[in-house]
Design a protein around this motif. Structure first.
Motif: not given
Length: 470
Positions: A254-255, A294-301
């Motif tokens: 979550s952000h 944006r959401y990325k699996k490795k880095t999150g939000w």
């Protein structure tokens, strides 16, 4: 029991008015915000005086006795104004008002004090003190505004839906007073604001923004923004800020809620500055996070580039809200664009080169930028906040050291275009820009000092490299 406040009406304006209205037999009162602030023991520079009769004529007589030379008359509104020492004094005839659905401008008729008090926005602004000698200082309070004042309640004299529908700007004023005075809005009034939120569309943006800026300049502006959000008033004129609200979760990542984070930053900065435009920079610093999310699996939000997009959004928001499109907007835009730079220095190695670049770009606004960035350090983890703030102090110390040593704030290279043209016997061309740019880069990188002789020698070297002859 009749309350009397004659002991608080010792100012010459009131004494002179008492003499004249008693002699003429006029029913006259001081009313509204001055009375409210008098009873709250808050400073006030505006006195409103209501006379059952001709306010213009009374203003002339009082001004003459006080030896005030200039009286400004607004005949179409039945009001007159003059300045006496540090006070603005306005006289108006008591009136009653009726409204049409498509306008907040009322149809006005002469009326009684009771009519005049009924047209007031809130009970705490309907309080009146008599200025006639027979009952000088007596409180006339038909809506029990004194009780609301003591309990800290914002309430309308009449049915709230009617009050707000008639003049929707009163909804903004209700939230402004609640914020400034730290009062609560009575529940029926709060519901009526939400029901009438869309009525704000008949109010000019200038008037809305005037109230908004007063909220922003209060001690704890977040209170006002939370009320603007919950009543949906904010949605009517500032949807970009509304879009900051909410939390999205993907794969248990979550952000933070950027609306409430922004309010926390705004409150933080308000503890350190009364500069309206620095507070606006706090409001807009993350305004572009929704479109850059944006959401990325490795880095999150991530919110990459939100500072640059936010800077591009700033003039559009200022224009829409009828805020000044001058140096004030440019100042806010610059702070929004640069607000991540000091934070990045805290996270990484603080090089002299990075410091010089920041000083050069921020210029005279570097201290305000650092104030904004300090306010932007928010977390529920106190250890994390303390660690960041300690690192931030190191960056501030480094800024001072580099500035004293290199003098690069707002600097221009010591070599100008004329010298380059004279040295190489050339006319205006791309080569001039290339040489100046390379000299500036060399100074910022610390390869040479911000010094004429070193810059001159580098100019000759660069000129030779690009085929120019001195």
């Amino acid at each position: 029991m009749k309350l009397n406040y004659s002991d608080k009406l010792k100012h010459p304006v009131f004494k002179v008015t008492r003499e004249i209205v008693t002699e003429l037999g006029l029913e006259t009162y001081t009313i509204g915000g001055f009375v409210r602030d008098l009873l709250l023991e808050r400073p006030s520079k505006d006195i409103d005086i209501v006379v059952v009769g001709n306010g213009l004529a009374l203003a002339e007589k009082v001004a003459k006795k006080l030896k005030v030379k200039k009286v400004t008359r607004f005949k179409s509104f039945g009001t007159a104004h003059f300045r006496y020492k540090d006070l603005d004094v306005e006289f108006v005839g008591a009136r009653k008002e009726s409204y049409q659905r498509d306008s907040r401008k009322p149809i006005v008729e002469n009326g009684t004090l009771s009519d005049d008090q009924k047209r007031r926005d809130f009970t705490i602004n309907a309080l009146a003190l008599s200025l006639h000698a027979d009952n000088y200082g007596d409180l006339i309070d038909p809506f029990d505004g004194i009780s609301d004042l003591e309990k800290g309640i914002i309430r309308t004299p009449l049915e709230p839906a009617t009050t707000y529908s008639d003049d929707p700007l009163r909804m903004m004023r209700a939230i402004r007073f609640a914020t400034q005075l730290n009062f609560k809005i009575e529940i029926n009034s709060l519901n009526a604001i939400k029901q009438n939120a869309e009525r704000l569309s008949i109010i000019s943006m200038e008037r809305i923004t005037e109230e908004l800026n007063k909220i922003i300049l209060s001690d704890t502006p977040s209170r006002g923004f939370k009320l603007l959000y919950s009543t949906h008033l904010l949605h009517q004129f500032f949807p970009e800020m509304v879009q900051l609200a909410g939390v999205e979760t993907i794969n248990n990542h979550s952000h933070k809620d950027n609306f409430y984070h922004t309010l926390e930053v705004l409150d933080n900065i308000s503890e350190n500055t009364d500069n309206l435009w620095l507070r606006w920079a706090a409001i807009l610093h993350d305004i572009a996070k929704p479109p850059t999310k944006r959401y990325k699996k490795k880095t999150g939000w991530t919110f990459h580039g939100h500072e640059d997009l936010g800077a591009r959004m700033t003039p559009k928001i200022f224009r829409k809200l009828k805020l000044p499109m001058d140096t004030k907007m440019k100042y806010v835009q610059k702070l929004v664009r640069l607000h991540l730079r000091p934070i990045a220095l805290v996270k990484g190695d603080v090089t002299d080169s990075a410091i010089r670049r920041l000083l050069n770009e921020a210029g005279d606004d570097i201290d305000d930028l650092m104030t904004l960035c300090n306010a932007d350090i928010t977390s529920k983890n106190e250890f994390k906040v303390r660690k960041y703030k300690n690192n931030f102090k190191k960056v501030e110390e480094k800024l001072k050291t580099v500035e004293e040593k290199d003098n690069v704030r707002n600097f221009q290279p010591p070599i100008d275009g004329k010298l380059i043209m004279d040295t190489f016997n050339i006319t205006p061309s791309n080569e001039i820009g290339i040489i100046k740019s390379k000299i500036k880069e060399a100074i910022l990188e610390g390869e040479i000092k911000n010094d004429y002789q070193e810059a001159y020698e580098l100019m000759l070297k660069i000129g030779k490299e690009i085929g120019l002859e001195s």
